[in-house]
Design a protein around this motif. Structure first.
Motif, PDB file in Angstrom:
ATOM      1  N   LEU A  43     -95.479 -56.534 -66.856  1.00 36.15           N
ATOM      2  CA  LEU A  43     -94.153 -56.197 -67.386  1.00 36.15           C
ATOM      3  C   LEU A  43     -93.146 -55.935 -66.273  1.00 36.15           C
ATOM      4  O   LEU A  43     -91.989 -56.350 -66.365  1.00 36.15           O
ATOM      5  N   VAL A  44     -93.561 -55.270 -65.207  1.00 37.07           N
ATOM      6  CA  VAL A  44     -92.660 -55.030 -64.072  1.00 37.07           C
ATOM      7  C   VAL A  44     -92.251 -56.360 -63.442  1.00 37.07           C
ATOM      8  O   VAL A  44     -91.071 -56.574 -63.130  1.00 37.07           O
ATOM      9  N   LEU A  45     -93.192 -57.266 -63.258  1.00 37.18           N
ATOM     10  CA  LEU A  45     -92.868 -58.576 -62.695  1.00 37.18           C
ATOM     11  C   LEU A  45     -91.935 -59.365 -63.616  1.00 37.18           C
ATOM     12  O   LEU A  45     -91.014 -60.030 -63.146  1.00 37.18           O
ATOM     13  N   LEU A  46     -92.141 -59.263 -64.918  1.00 30.44           N
ATOM     14  CA  LEU A  46     -91.286 -59.962 -65.881  1.00 30.44           C
ATOM     15  C   LEU A  46     -89.851 -59.434 -65.824  1.00 30.44           C
ATOM     16  O   LEU A  46     -88.897 -60.203 -65.694  1.00 30.44           O
ATOM     17  N   PHE A  47     -89.699 -58.115 -65.883  1.00 31.45           N
ATOM     18  CA  PHE A  47     -88.357 -57.536 -65.847  1.00 31.45           C
ATOM     19  C   PHE A  47     -87.691 -57.749 -64.489  1.00 31.45           C
ATOM     20  O   PHE A  47     -86.477 -57.946 -64.416  1.00 31.45           O
ATOM     21  N   ALA A  48     -88.464 -57.719 -63.407  1.00 31.95           N
ATOM     22  CA  ALA A  48     -87.891 -57.966 -62.080  1.00 31.95           C
ATOM     23  C   ALA A  48     -87.380 -59.398 -61.979  1.00 31.95           C
ATOM     24  O   ALA A  48     -86.299 -59.636 -61.425  1.00 31.95           O
ATOM     25  N   SER A  49     -88.109 -60.350 -62.530  1.00 32.35           N
ATOM     26  CA  SER A  49     -87.644 -61.741 -62.477  1.00 32.35           C
ATOM     27  C   SER A  49     -86.391 -61.931 -63.318  1.00 32.35           C
ATOM     28  O   SER A  49     -85.476 -62.653 -62.919  1.00 32.35           O
ATOM     29  N   VAL A  50     -86.298 -61.265 -64.460  1.00 38.38           N
ATOM     30  CA  VAL A  50     -85.089 -61.346 -65.274  1.00 38.38           C
ATOM     31  C   VAL A  50     -83.918 -60.696 -64.538  1.00 38.38           C
ATOM     32  O   VAL A  50     -82.795 -61.220 -64.542  1.00 38.38           O
ATOM     33  N   GLN A  51     -84.150 -59.564 -63.874  1.00 37.05           N
ATOM     34  CA  GLN A  51     -83.085 -58.894 -63.122  1.00 37.05           C
ATOM     35  C   GLN A  51     -82.584 -59.777 -61.990  1.00 37.05           C
ATOM     36  O   GLN A  51     -81.379 -59.850 -61.735  1.00 37.05           O
ATOM     37  N   ILE A  52     -83.466 -60.465 -61.310  1.00 33.83           N
ATOM     38  CA  ILE A  52     -83.059 -61.358 -60.230  1.00 33.83           C
ATOM     39  C   ILE A  52     -82.238 -62.517 -60.781  1.00 33.83           C
ATOM     40  O   ILE A  52     -81.218 -62.908 -60.197  1.00 33.83           O
ATOM     41  N   ALA A  53     -82.640 -63.053 -61.928  1.00 32.53           N
ATOM     42  CA  ALA A  53     -81.862 -64.130 -62.546  1.00 32.53           C
ATOM     43  C   ALA A  53     -80.468 -63.646 -62.946  1.00 32.53           C
ATOM     44  O   ALA A  53     -79.476 -64.355 -62.740  1.00 32.53           O
ATOM     45  N   VAL A  54     -80.364 -62.447 -63.476  1.00 35.07           N
ATOM     46  CA  VAL A  54     -79.057 -61.878 -63.844  1.00 35.07           C
ATOM     47  C   VAL A  54     -78.201 -61.680 -62.600  1.00 35.07           C
ATOM     48  O   VAL A  54     -76.987 -61.922 -62.620  1.00 35.07           O
ATOM     49  N   TRP A  55     -78.797 -61.263 -61.488  1.00 37.70           N
ATOM     50  CA  TRP A  55     -78.058 -61.091 -60.239  1.00 37.70           C
ATOM     51  C   TRP A  55     -77.494 -62.427 -59.763  1.00 37.70           C
ATOM     52  O   TRP A  55     -76.344 -62.504 -59.327  1.00 37.70           O
ATOM     53  N   PHE A  56     -78.288 -63.501 -59.863  1.00 39.17           N
ATOM     54  CA  PHE A  56     -77.805 -64.822 -59.465  1.00 39.17           C
ATOM     55  C   PHE A  56     -76.657 -65.283 -60.357  1.00 39.17           C
ATOM     56  O   PHE A  56     -75.693 -65.884 -59.879  1.00 39.17           O
ATOM     57  N   VAL A  57     -76.728 -65.014 -61.651  1.00 40.82           N
ATOM     58  CA  VAL A  57     -75.629 -65.388 -62.562  1.00 40.82           C
ATOM     59  C   VAL A  57     -74.375 -64.585 -62.218  1.00 40.82           C
ATOM     60  O   VAL A  57     -73.260 -65.118 -62.232  1.00 40.82           O
ATOM     61  N   ALA A  58     -74.530 -63.306 -61.902  1.00 38.13           N
ATOM     62  CA  ALA A  58     -73.381 -62.483 -61.520  1.00 38.13           C
ATOM     63  C   ALA A  58     -72.748 -62.997 -60.227  1.00 38.13           C
ATOM     64  O   ALA A  58     -71.515 -63.052 -60.109  1.00 38.13           O
ATOM     65  N   ARG A  59     -73.557 -63.392 -59.260  1.00 37.89           N
ATOM     66  CA  ARG A  59     -73.029 -63.970 -58.018  1.00 37.89           C
ATOM     67  C   ARG A  59     -72.282 -65.261 -58.293  1.00 37.89           C
ATOM     68  O   ARG A  59     -71.205 -65.494 -57.734  1.00 37.89           O
ATOM     69  N   SER A  60     -72.825 -66.091 -59.154  1.00 42.08           N
ATOM     70  CA  SER A  60     -72.167 -67.347 -59.494  1.00 42.08           C
ATOM     71  C   SER A  60     -70.842 -67.093 -60.210  1.00 42.08           C
ATOM     72  O   SER A  60     -69.840 -67.767 -59.940  1.00 42.08           O
ATOM     73  N   THR A  61     -70.817 -66.112 -61.098  1.00 44.34           N
ATOM     74  CA  THR A  61     -69.584 -65.760 -61.809  1.00 44.34           C
ATOM     75  C   THR A  61     -68.524 -65.274 -60.830  1.00 44.34           C
ATOM     76  O   THR A  61     -67.355 -65.676 -60.905  1.00 44.34           O
ATOM     77  N   ALA A  62     -68.915 -64.421 -59.896  1.00 44.57           N
ATOM     78  CA  ALA A  62     -67.960 -63.905 -58.907  1.00 44.57           C
ATOM     79  C   ALA A  62     -67.440 -65.025 -58.008  1.00 44.57           C
ATOM     80  O   ALA A  62     -66.239 -65.084 -57.699  1.00 44.57           O
ATOM     81  N   LEU A  63     -68.310 -65.933 -57.600  1.00 42.86           N
ATOM     82  CA  LEU A  63     -67.878 -67.033 -56.747  1.00 42.86           C
ATOM     83  C   LEU A  63     -66.925 -67.969 -57.498  1.00 42.86           C
ATOM     84  O   LEU A  63     -65.920 -68.409 -56.937  1.00 42.86           O
ATOM     85  N   ASN A  64     -67.226 -68.268 -58.746  1.00 45.91           N
ATOM     86  CA  ASN A  64     -66.329 -69.116 -59.535  1.00 45.91           C
ATOM     87  C   ASN A  64     -64.972 -68.458 -59.731  1.00 45.91           C
ATOM     88  O   ASN A  64     -63.939 -69.127 -59.699  1.00 45.91           O
ATOM     89  N   ALA A  65     -64.957 -67.151 -59.934  1.00 48.52           N
ATOM     90  CA  ALA A  65     -63.683 -66.436 -60.078  1.00 48.52           C
ATOM     91  C   ALA A  65     -62.899 -66.479 -58.768  1.00 48.52           C
ATOM     92  O   ALA A  65     -61.677 -66.688 -58.774  1.00 48.52           O
ATOM     93  N   ALA A  66     -63.576 -66.304 -57.645  1.00 49.20           N
ATOM     94  CA  ALA A  66     -62.899 -66.352 -56.347  1.00 49.20           C
ATOM     95  C   ALA A  66     -62.352 -67.751 -56.063  1.00 49.20           C
ATOM     96  O   ALA A  66     -61.225 -67.900 -55.568  1.00 49.20           O
TER      97      ALA A  66
END
Length: 148
Positions: A43-66
């Protein structure tokens, strides 16, 4: 193989099978215990992988906005806040992947020949008490009249 040696071989195989079944009988219930030990790690590995994916989407959103802000700010005779307004509009429409982007908000610096816009925030948190900072910057050349 003679009849006697064949019987001995059958007895050896049957004895080995009997030993295996009695040895396995002592391990009854071991699988649920092993699963109870391993499941939190899974479960920790599952949630950590989802958190990393969310971080990548947030980075992509910020870069597209910039990048969107740079495209608005680099236009010839663009207002001073055109890039920040475009990035704000983009981030409002993009959802909650990037949290806290409005404090202090997107910023753009316009030089003589270049425009630089930066978007800051934090990624959406899937795991409680875990939040990753996101900072993305985009650059572009400013449109201007030149002589040939």
């Amino acid at each position: 193989m003679t009849g006697r040696s064949a019987r001995r071989a059958v007895h050896r195989v049957a004895g080995a099978a009997l030993q295996r079944t009695t040895a396995r009988g002592a391990d009854r219930g071991a699988s649920p215990v092993e699963l109870a030990v391993v499941m939190p790690v899974i479960l920790v590995l599952l949630f950590a992988s989802v958190q990393i994916a969310v971080w990548f989407v947030a980075r992509s959103t910020a870069l597209n906005a910039a990048q969107s802000a740079v495209n608005a700010q680099r236009v010839h005779q663009a207002p001073a806040d055109a890039g920040a307004r475009r990035a704000t509009r983009f981030l409002r429409a993009s959802g909650d992947w990037l949290v806290g982007w409005d404090r202090p908000g997107p910023s753009c610096q316009t030089g003589a020949a270049e425009v630089t816009c930066t978007v800051r925030g934090r990624s959406l948190s899937v795991i409680p008490l875990v939040s990753f900072a996101v900072v993305q910057t985009a650059h572009g050349t400013k449109e201007r009249w030149t002589t040939p």
